[in-house]
Design a protein around this motif. Structure first.
Motif, PDB file in Angstrom:
ATOM      1  N   ASP A 274       0.593   2.994 -18.884  1.00  0.00           N
ATOM      2  CA  ASP A 274       1.155   4.049 -18.034  1.00  0.00           C
ATOM      3  C   ASP A 274       2.414   3.592 -17.296  1.00  0.00           C
ATOM      4  O   ASP A 274       3.177   4.423 -16.800  1.00  0.00           O
ATOM      5  N   PHE A 275       2.618   2.316 -17.218  1.00  0.00           N
ATOM      6  CA  PHE A 275       3.867   1.813 -16.641  1.00  0.00           C
ATOM      7  C   PHE A 275       4.944   1.850 -17.724  1.00  0.00           C
ATOM      8  O   PHE A 275       6.050   2.339 -17.495  1.00  0.00           O
ATOM      9  N   ALA A 276       4.572   1.386 -18.911  1.00  0.00           N
ATOM     10  CA  ALA A 276       5.530   1.381 -20.032  1.00  0.00           C
ATOM     11  C   ALA A 276       5.987   2.808 -20.343  1.00  0.00           C
ATOM     12  O   ALA A 276       7.160   3.041 -20.668  1.00  0.00           O
ATOM     13  N   SER A 277       5.075   3.783 -20.223  1.00  0.00           N
ATOM     14  CA  SER A 277       5.439   5.171 -20.540  1.00  0.00           C
ATOM     15  C   SER A 277       6.296   5.792 -19.432  1.00  0.00           C
ATOM     16  O   SER A 277       6.865   6.856 -19.597  1.00  0.00           O
ATOM     17  N   GLY A 278       6.341   5.130 -18.281  1.00  0.00           N
ATOM     18  CA  GLY A 278       7.128   5.642 -17.151  1.00  0.00           C
ATOM     19  C   GLY A 278       6.285   6.391 -16.133  1.00  0.00           C
ATOM     20  O   GLY A 278       6.723   6.637 -15.020  1.00  0.00           O
ATOM     21  N   ARG A 279       5.025   6.723 -16.473  1.00  0.00           N
ATOM     22  CA  ARG A 279       4.195   7.518 -15.557  1.00  0.00           C
ATOM     23  C   ARG A 279       4.022   6.823 -14.206  1.00  0.00           C
ATOM     24  O   ARG A 279       4.074   7.460 -13.158  1.00  0.00           O
ATOM     25  N   LEU A 280       3.840   5.501 -14.250  1.00  0.00           N
ATOM     26  CA  LEU A 280       3.599   4.764 -12.998  1.00  0.00           C
ATOM     27  C   LEU A 280       4.767   3.836 -12.661  1.00  0.00           C
ATOM     28  O   LEU A 280       4.586   2.807 -12.016  1.00  0.00           O
ATOM     29  N   ASN A 281       5.950   4.212 -13.111  1.00  0.00           N
ATOM     30  CA  ASN A 281       7.143   3.408 -12.834  1.00  0.00           C
ATOM     31  C   ASN A 281       8.160   4.296 -12.119  1.00  0.00           C
ATOM     32  O   ASN A 281       8.520   5.360 -12.620  1.00  0.00           O
ATOM     33  N   ALA A 282       8.623   3.850 -10.966  1.00  0.00           N
ATOM     34  CA  ALA A 282       9.533   4.670 -10.159  1.00  0.00           C
ATOM     35  C   ALA A 282      10.998   4.515 -10.557  1.00  0.00           C
ATOM     36  O   ALA A 282      11.866   5.182  -9.972  1.00  0.00           O
ATOM     37  N   ALA A 283      11.301   3.671 -11.531  1.00  0.00           N
ATOM     38  CA  ALA A 283      12.708   3.376 -11.862  1.00  0.00           C
ATOM     39  C   ALA A 283      13.500   4.662 -12.113  1.00  0.00           C
ATOM     40  O   ALA A 283      13.089   5.513 -12.900  1.00  0.00           O
ATOM     41  N   GLY A 284      14.600   4.796 -11.404  1.00  0.00           N
ATOM     42  CA  GLY A 284      15.516   5.926 -11.585  1.00  0.00           C
ATOM     43  C   GLY A 284      14.997   7.248 -11.047  1.00  0.00           C
ATOM     44  O   GLY A 284      15.643   8.284 -11.224  1.00  0.00           O
ATOM     45  N   LYS A 285      13.836   7.238 -10.378  1.00  0.00           N
ATOM     46  CA  LYS A 285      13.236   8.517  -9.948  1.00  0.00           C
ATOM     47  C   LYS A 285      13.439   8.783  -8.460  1.00  0.00           C
ATOM     48  O   LYS A 285      13.597   7.854  -7.662  1.00  0.00           O
ATOM     49  N   ARG A 286      13.384  10.078  -8.133  1.00  0.00           N
ATOM     50  CA  ARG A 286      13.324  10.475  -6.722  1.00  0.00           C
ATOM     51  C   ARG A 286      11.844  10.469  -6.352  1.00  0.00           C
ATOM     52  O   ARG A 286      11.053  11.228  -6.926  1.00  0.00           O
ATOM     53  N   VAL A 287      11.505   9.582  -5.430  1.00  0.00           N
ATOM     54  CA  VAL A 287      10.084   9.367  -5.115  1.00  0.00           C
ATOM     55  C   VAL A 287       9.769   9.920  -3.730  1.00  0.00           C
ATOM     56  O   VAL A 287      10.518   9.674  -2.772  1.00  0.00           O
ATOM     57  N   VAL A 288       8.672  10.677  -3.659  1.00  0.00           N
ATOM     58  CA  VAL A 288       8.180  11.131  -2.350  1.00  0.00           C
ATOM     59  C   VAL A 288       6.761  10.586  -2.181  1.00  0.00           C
ATOM     60  O   VAL A 288       5.893  10.821  -3.021  1.00  0.00           O
ATOM     61  N   VAL A 289       6.560   9.810  -1.109  1.00  0.00           N
ATOM     62  CA  VAL A 289       5.231   9.265  -0.820  1.00  0.00           C
ATOM     63  C   VAL A 289       4.662  10.051   0.352  1.00  0.00           C
ATOM     64  O   VAL A 289       5.340  10.263   1.359  1.00  0.00           O
ATOM     65  N   ILE A 290       3.413  10.483   0.212  1.00  0.00           N
ATOM     66  CA  ILE A 290       2.794  11.307   1.255  1.00  0.00           C
ATOM     67  C   ILE A 290       1.749  10.471   1.984  1.00  0.00           C
ATOM     68  O   ILE A 290       0.786  10.000   1.382  1.00  0.00           O
ATOM     69  N   GLY A 291       1.952  10.250   3.288  1.00  0.00           N
ATOM     70  CA  GLY A 291       1.015   9.455   4.079  1.00  0.00           C
ATOM     71  C   GLY A 291       1.775   8.545   5.023  1.00  0.00           C
ATOM     72  O   GLY A 291       2.972   8.304   4.833  1.00  0.00           O
ATOM     73  N   GLY A 292       1.062   8.043   6.050  1.00  0.00           N
ATOM     74  CA  GLY A 292       1.759   7.222   7.050  1.00  0.00           C
ATOM     75  C   GLY A 292       1.063   5.914   7.361  1.00  0.00           C
ATOM     76  O   GLY A 292       1.365   5.265   8.353  1.00  0.00           O
ATOM     77  N   GLY A 293       0.136   5.493   6.482  1.00  0.00           N
ATOM     78  CA  GLY A 293      -0.588   4.241   6.734  1.00  0.00           C
ATOM     79  C   GLY A 293       0.028   3.076   5.971  1.00  0.00           C
ATOM     80  O   GLY A 293       1.092   3.195   5.364  1.00  0.00           O
ATOM     81  N   ASP A 294      -0.686   1.953   5.994  1.00  0.00           N
ATOM     82  CA  ASP A 294      -0.171   0.753   5.331  1.00  0.00           C
ATOM     83  C   ASP A 294      -0.064   0.943   3.816  1.00  0.00           C
ATOM     84  O   ASP A 294       0.830   0.385   3.179  1.00  0.00           O
ATOM     85  N   THR A 295      -0.980   1.747   3.250  1.00  0.00           N
ATOM     86  CA  THR A 295      -0.906   1.971   1.796  1.00  0.00           C
ATOM     87  C   THR A 295       0.382   2.726   1.460  1.00  0.00           C
ATOM     88  O   THR A 295       1.061   2.405   0.477  1.00  0.00           O
ATOM     89  N   ALA A 296       0.733   3.717   2.283  1.00  0.00           N
ATOM     90  CA  ALA A 296       1.981   4.454   2.050  1.00  0.00           C
ATOM     91  C   ALA A 296       3.178   3.505   2.142  1.00  0.00           C
ATOM     92  O   ALA A 296       4.107   3.580   1.323  1.00  0.00           O
ATOM     93  N   MET A 297       3.147   2.589   3.145  1.00  0.00           N
ATOM     94  CA  MET A 297       4.261   1.636   3.291  1.00  0.00           C
ATOM     95  C   MET A 297       4.383   0.753   2.046  1.00  0.00           C
ATOM     96  O   MET A 297       5.474   0.434   1.590  1.00  0.00           O
ATOM     97  N   ASP A 298       3.224   0.356   1.502  1.00  0.00           N
ATOM     98  CA  ASP A 298       3.258  -0.491   0.303  1.00  0.00           C
ATOM     99  C   ASP A 298       3.821   0.283  -0.884  1.00  0.00           C
ATOM    100  O   ASP A 298       4.536  -0.275  -1.713  1.00  0.00           O
ATOM    101  N   CYS A 299       3.514   1.583  -0.951  1.00  0.00           N
ATOM    102  CA  CYS A 299       4.034   2.402  -2.065  1.00  0.00           C
ATOM    103  C   CYS A 299       5.553   2.584  -1.960  1.00  0.00           C
ATOM    104  O   CYS A 299       6.263   2.422  -2.946  1.00  0.00           O
TER     105      CYS A 299
END
Ligand SMILES: Cc1cc2nc3c(=O)[nH]c(=O)nc-3n(C[C@H](O)[C@H](O)[C@H](O)COP(=O)(O)OP(=O)(O)OC[C@H]3O[C@@H](n4cnc5c(N)ncnc54)[C@H](O)[C@@H]3O)c2cc1C
Ligand code: SF4
Length: 477
Positions: A278-303
């Motif tokens: 899923d990383f190779a297919s791009g599904r779990l790879n943020a490269a070149g993407k506009r990313v929106v992370v929803i949340g305000g905890g440490d997990t969100a910061m890591d994402c």
């Protein structure tokens, strides 16, 4: 002592260097450098050696912090390591990832006016040095006691218990559904906070001590809980909390919307050299993407910080409250801001737009309302404030709930409390099943590594007492 200690009036606080943002945002290496030999000693000498050490009181492990700071200031590092490792199974890990501003350092007496002693960085330095100089030895028992324990979960709670029980002579078997040891320390927390070699070297040491790891074993569906129980004199459940909180609403099932832990696990696996389809297919790879992370905890910061490093074209973090009310560590928020993450405060998602894949998050501005009984301000949407945030990848980081363990383990008698966490006797750590104990996030709810270590150590002591009492009773009969 006066010569060596109490230097806070003369010596300013100095944390180990943080790597330059233009360098660190392109790799996954840890962002903080280590102290050098003199740096650690000088910073340790700032400790005021107060009679009532609030740092120790506010350390979940009650570490003897003033003692190992003094030994470090005096250059007696091997003794500092002995003292520090007596209360902490993984001091080098806590030194890296504890939110010290809320724990030990936040309660350092010299904080008011002089800035705290950099306790976490010194703790990390002591144990890293101990590893380099060969002082860290596998915790082998002096003799075997003929009893066996089964531990479900190789996260910090399970490992802390395994380490002590092995030292006390038990045959220890740790079962984990992952293929590596460490729990969230290996697959959740990113490399830039905790490099994986640090976790892997602990794994090697625990194996050297004689702990048996059974990896890829999912207790419940893969190995019946009853069978595991029958194999061992006592069992510890340390399975953590893994059920992600969901966001419903229109479009929430669109491709391109992924759970935080799925995303972080893929990234950690890539760092460990695994192939991830899923990383190779791009599904779990943020490269070149506009990313929106929803949340305000440490997990969100890591994402958000992982997405930056993967080469996202933009990274936004949506949080429904303001910065002051964020649950995540302020240190990590600051690091994320430096690395180019844009925070969209007081904003909540309402829907996800897109045809075949997500193309935007429909959001609404929020207003802070009255504080509730816990003191936390409520939030409510502001009418007519909807807007769209373009997104090619939306990551849901809203926290974790426990899985339904009584069902997964086929044990209706295993009691849980209202939040679904395992109910234990607070003193004995025993669950409603005799001889079955529990520790870590599965009891506490999503928490911290340092608390998991504390609970694992305490549970081990209670299991030891329970099994010794059983042995004494059998001998008397
Ligand atoms: C993204 C992220 C970042 C975090 N960052 C920090 C941080 O910076 N600092 C900090 O202190 N804490 C942090 N935490 C929290 C911390 O990681 C946890 O509180 C801690 O790991 C809990 O330890 P544990 O041993 O209870 O559970 P876990 O670490 O979750 O380990 C549980 C283990 O049990 C295994 N397991 C579960 N069910 C089964 C089963 N049925 N059969 C076999 N094995 C099973 C799992 O595979 C896992 O290996 C973070 C958490 C997350 C998710
Ligand atoms: S374990 Fe955590 S809270 Fe305790 S002294 Fe170390 S860094 Fe501070």
């Amino acid at each position: 002592m006066a010569d060596r200690m109490l230097q806070f009036v003369r010596v300013a606080q100095k944390t180990p260097a943080k790597r330059d943002v233009d360098e660190r945002r392109f790799d996954f290496d840890e962002i903080y450098r280590s102290f050098d030999d003199s740096g650690a000693g000088v910073q340790a000498s700032r400790c005021s050696q107060c009679g009532v050490p609030f740092c120790s009181i506010h350390c979940p492990l009650s570490n003897n912090i003033p003692d190992w700071l003094k030994l470090t200031a005096e250059g007696r590092l091997e003794e500092a390591y002995e003292v520090s490792s007596a209360t902490n199974t993984f001091p080098e890990i806590c030194g890296r990832i504890c939110p010290q501003d809320r724990l030990c350092e936040g309660n350092c007496v010299i904080e008011k006016g002089f800035e705290s002693v950099t306790i976490g960085a010194v703790e990390r330095y002591i144990t890293d040095t101990a590893f380099e100089r060969g002082w860290v030895k596998a915790g082998k028992p002096r003799s075997e006691n003929g009893r066996s324990v089964g531990i479900i979960g190789a996260g910090p709670a399970g490992l802390a218990a395994a380490d002590l029980l092995r030292r006390w002579g038990y045959e220890v078997h740790v079962y984990d559904r992952y293929d590596r040891v460490g729990g969230l320390m290996i697959y959740g927390i990113p490399n830039f906070k905790l490099e994986k070699d640090i976790v892997l070297r602990r794994w090697r040491l625990l194996e050297e001590a004689g702990i048996n790891f059974h990896l890829g074993v999912d207790v419940g569906p893969g190995l019946p809980f009853g069978e595991l129980r029958a194999r061992h004199d006592s069992v510890l459940v340390a399975t953590g909390v893994y059920q992600a909180r969901e966001i419903g609403g229109v479009g929430s099932g669109l491709p391109g919307i992924v759970p935080a832990l799925t995303y972080l696990t893929a990234s950690n696996r890539i760092g460990l050299g695994d192939a991830v389809a899923d990383f190779a297919s791009g599904r779990l790879n943020a490269a070149g993407k506009r990313v929106v992370v929803i949340g305000g905890g440490d997990t969100a910061m890591d994402c958000v910080r992982t997405a930056v490093r993967q080469g996202a074209s933009s990274v936004q973090c949506l949080y429904r409250r303001d910065k002051a009310n964020m649950p995540g560590s302020m240190r990590e928020v600051k690091n994320a801001e430096e690395e180019g993450v844009e925070f969209v405060w007081l904003t909540a998602p309402e829907a996800f737009l897109g045809d075949n894949t997500v193309s935007a998050v429909r959001a609404v501005k929020m207003r802070l309302g009255m504080a509730d009984a816990s003191g936390r301000q409520s939030v409510e949407p502001a009418d007519g404030s909807h807007f769209n945030l373009p997104a090619d990848l939306a990551i849901k980081a809203l926290g974790f709930e426990p899985e339904d363990l009584p069902t997964a383990f086929g044990e209706a008698a295993l009691q849980v409390n209202a939040r679904g966490t395992l109910a234990v006797n607070r003193r004995s750590f025993m669950t409603s099943l005799p001889g079955v104990f529990a520790a870590g996030d599965i009891v506490r709810g999503a928490s911290l590594v340092v608390w998991a270590i504390r609970d694992g150590r305490d549970a081990a002591a209670q299991m030891h007492a329970h099994m010794q009492a059983a042995t004494t009773k059998m001998a008397a009969e």
